[in-house]
Design a protein around this motif. Sequence first.
Motif, mmCIF file in Angstrom:
data_model
loop_
_atom_site.group_PDB
_atom_site.id
_atom_site.type_symbol
_atom_site.label_atom_id
_atom_site.label_comp_id
_atom_site.label_asym_id
_atom_site.label_seq_id
_atom_site.Cartn_x
_atom_site.Cartn_y
_atom_site.Cartn_z
ATOM 1 N N VAL A 133 0.866 -1.175 0.000
ATOM 2 C CA VAL A 133 0.000 0.000 0.000
ATOM 3 C C VAL A 133 0.902 1.224 0.000
ATOM 4 O O VAL A 133 1.893 1.285 0.725
ATOM 5 C CB VAL A 133 -0.914 0.033 1.254
ATOM 6 C CG1 VAL A 133 -1.740 1.303 1.298
ATOM 7 C CG2 VAL A 133 -1.801 -1.183 1.285
ATOM 8 N N VAL A 134 0.562 2.207 -0.821
ATOM 9 C CA VAL A 134 1.282 3.473 -0.832
ATOM 10 C C VAL A 134 0.732 4.307 0.316
ATOM 11 O O VAL A 134 -0.478 4.510 0.421
ATOM 12 C CB VAL A 134 1.100 4.210 -2.179
ATOM 13 C CG1 VAL A 134 1.857 5.527 -2.170
ATOM 14 C CG2 VAL A 134 1.555 3.326 -3.332
ATOM 15 N N GLY A 141 -2.836 5.387 -0.701
ATOM 16 C CA GLY A 141 -3.973 4.482 -0.646
ATOM 17 C C GLY A 141 -3.995 3.450 -1.753
ATOM 18 O O GLY A 141 -4.743 2.481 -1.683
ATOM 19 N N VAL A 142 -3.172 3.620 -2.783
ATOM 20 C CA VAL A 142 -3.137 2.666 -3.890
ATOM 21 C C VAL A 142 -2.536 1.356 -3.397
ATOM 22 O O VAL A 142 -1.509 1.338 -2.729
ATOM 23 C CB VAL A 142 -2.326 3.208 -5.088
ATOM 24 C CG1 VAL A 142 -2.127 2.140 -6.147
ATOM 25 C CG2 VAL A 142 -3.022 4.417 -5.676
ATOM 26 N N GLU A 143 -3.200 0.252 -3.729
ATOM 27 C CA GLU A 143 -2.738 -1.070 -3.337
ATOM 28 C C GLU A 143 -2.396 -1.869 -4.585
ATOM 29 O O GLU A 143 -3.147 -1.879 -5.553
ATOM 30 C CB GLU A 143 -3.827 -1.785 -2.551
ATOM 31 C CG GLU A 143 -3.376 -3.069 -1.925
ATOM 32 C CD GLU A 143 -4.437 -3.692 -1.033
ATOM 33 O OE1 GLU A 143 -4.448 -4.926 -0.930
ATOM 34 O OE2 GLU A 143 -5.245 -2.947 -0.454
ATOM 35 N N GLY A 144 -1.228 -2.511 -4.559
ATOM 36 C CA GLY A 144 -0.790 -3.314 -5.695
ATOM 37 C C GLY A 144 0.504 -4.028 -5.375
ATOM 38 O O GLY A 144 0.788 -4.309 -4.211
ATOM 39 N N LYS A 145 1.300 -4.300 -6.405
ATOM 40 C CA LYS A 145 2.586 -4.964 -6.234
ATOM 41 C C LYS A 145 3.690 -4.051 -6.728
ATOM 42 O O LYS A 145 3.507 -3.304 -7.686
ATOM 43 C CB LYS A 145 2.616 -6.271 -7.020
ATOM 44 C CG LYS A 145 1.642 -7.309 -6.507
ATOM 45 C CD LYS A 145 1.726 -8.569 -7.321
ATOM 46 C CE LYS A 145 0.717 -9.591 -6.811
ATOM 47 N NZ LYS A 145 0.738 -10.816 -7.588
ATOM 48 N N VAL A 146 4.858 -4.131 -6.077
ATOM 49 C CA VAL A 146 5.998 -3.317 -6.471
ATOM 50 C C VAL A 146 6.670 -3.960 -7.682
ATOM 51 O O VAL A 146 6.914 -5.154 -7.713
ATOM 52 C CB VAL A 146 7.023 -3.185 -5.319
ATOM 53 C CG1 VAL A 146 8.242 -2.412 -5.768
ATOM 54 C CG2 VAL A 146 6.376 -2.511 -4.118
ATOM 55 N N ALA A 147 6.953 -3.122 -8.683
ATOM 56 C CA ALA A 147 7.632 -3.605 -9.883
ATOM 57 C C ALA A 147 8.597 -2.534 -10.363
ATOM 58 O O ALA A 147 8.456 -1.353 -10.044
ATOM 59 C CB ALA A 147 6.617 -3.916 -10.979
ATOM 60 N N TYR A 169 6.811 6.901 -10.301
ATOM 61 C CA TYR A 169 7.828 6.457 -9.344
ATOM 62 C C TYR A 169 7.315 6.628 -7.924
ATOM 63 O O TYR A 169 6.734 7.658 -7.580
ATOM 64 C CB TYR A 169 9.115 7.267 -9.544
ATOM 65 C CG TYR A 169 10.089 7.116 -8.422
ATOM 66 C CD1 TYR A 169 10.836 5.949 -8.288
ATOM 67 C CD2 TYR A 169 10.253 8.118 -7.472
ATOM 68 C CE1 TYR A 169 11.727 5.798 -7.233
ATOM 69 C CE2 TYR A 169 11.135 7.971 -6.426
ATOM 70 C CZ TYR A 169 11.875 6.808 -6.304
ATOM 71 O OH TYR A 169 12.745 6.650 -5.266
ATOM 72 N N ILE A 170 7.529 5.597 -7.099
ATOM 73 C CA ILE A 170 7.147 5.635 -5.682
ATOM 74 C C ILE A 170 8.398 5.353 -4.849
ATOM 75 O O ILE A 170 8.995 4.273 -4.969
ATOM 76 C CB ILE A 170 6.074 4.561 -5.341
ATOM 77 C CG1 ILE A 170 4.854 4.670 -6.253
ATOM 78 C CG2 ILE A 170 5.695 4.640 -3.868
ATOM 79 C CD1 ILE A 170 3.928 5.800 -5.967
ATOM 80 N N PRO A 171 8.811 6.292 -3.986
ATOM 81 C CA PRO A 171 9.969 6.035 -3.121
ATOM 82 C C PRO A 171 9.676 4.895 -2.137
ATOM 83 O O PRO A 171 8.533 4.716 -1.706
ATOM 84 C CB PRO A 171 10.161 7.349 -2.352
ATOM 85 C CG PRO A 171 9.366 8.370 -3.091
ATOM 86 C CD PRO A 171 8.281 7.636 -3.814
ATOM 87 N N THR A 172 10.690 4.141 -1.793
ATOM 88 C CA THR A 172 10.548 3.013 -0.871
ATOM 89 C C THR A 172 9.932 3.459 0.459
ATOM 90 O O THR A 172 9.134 2.735 1.048
ATOM 91 C CB THR A 172 11.904 2.333 -0.633
ATOM 92 O OG1 THR A 172 12.418 1.921 -1.900
ATOM 93 C CG2 THR A 172 11.783 1.137 0.282
ATOM 94 N N ALA A 173 10.253 4.647 0.921
ATOM 95 C CA ALA A 173 9.715 5.144 2.193
ATOM 96 C C ALA A 173 8.198 5.325 2.156
ATOM 97 O O ALA A 173 7.554 5.382 3.205
ATOM 98 C CB ALA A 173 10.389 6.470 2.556
#
Length: 181
Positions: A133-134, A141-147, A169-173
């Motif tokens: 979850v982001v 709130g977006v739920e998915g898988k990291v790729a 892009y989504i930072p790991t934090a």
Amino acid sequence: MGQWYVFRASYGRVDMASDYLVENGTYTYVAKKYVERYVKGKRKRFLIPLIPNLLFVYTTEAQAKTFVNETPALSYLSFYYNHFVTDEEQRNPPLVIADAEMQRFVLATSNRNKHLLFVDSSRCHYKTGEQVVVIDGPFRGVEGKVARIAGQQRVVVSLPSIGLISTAYIPTAFIRKADDV
């Protein structure tokens, strides 16, 4: 009770179909993103469909059939069929999206970010199979898988029988395992 049906609008008439249905009291969703193009030497932003020609409509089965088969104003509209299932007549039924999957899809695409991508599974290189979850930023709130896509860490939301949508892009934090939230 309604369901999310997927329709195909020919020749880029998704907005026209959506406008007609909304005017008649039906809820629709068109995933869109911004793109920048140069027109006569000036950079302009345009809002375009993320998935060309697809329209998501929340309606009943009877009303969906009426839209496709009996509404002259929507003669360019057809069902998008589920090619992985056959009914008792050995035909592919219209594709229906579950509410939970549609909610994840809408959440991921509603901010119209220019970095949203409709991707093929061959372009996704999953880090793990875990649901995440982001927790911060524009995709909160977006739920998915990291790729890893296009050299960047993104969260991918699956829309069964249609494809994959990746965030910017989504930072790991900003990412937490779904179990930890």
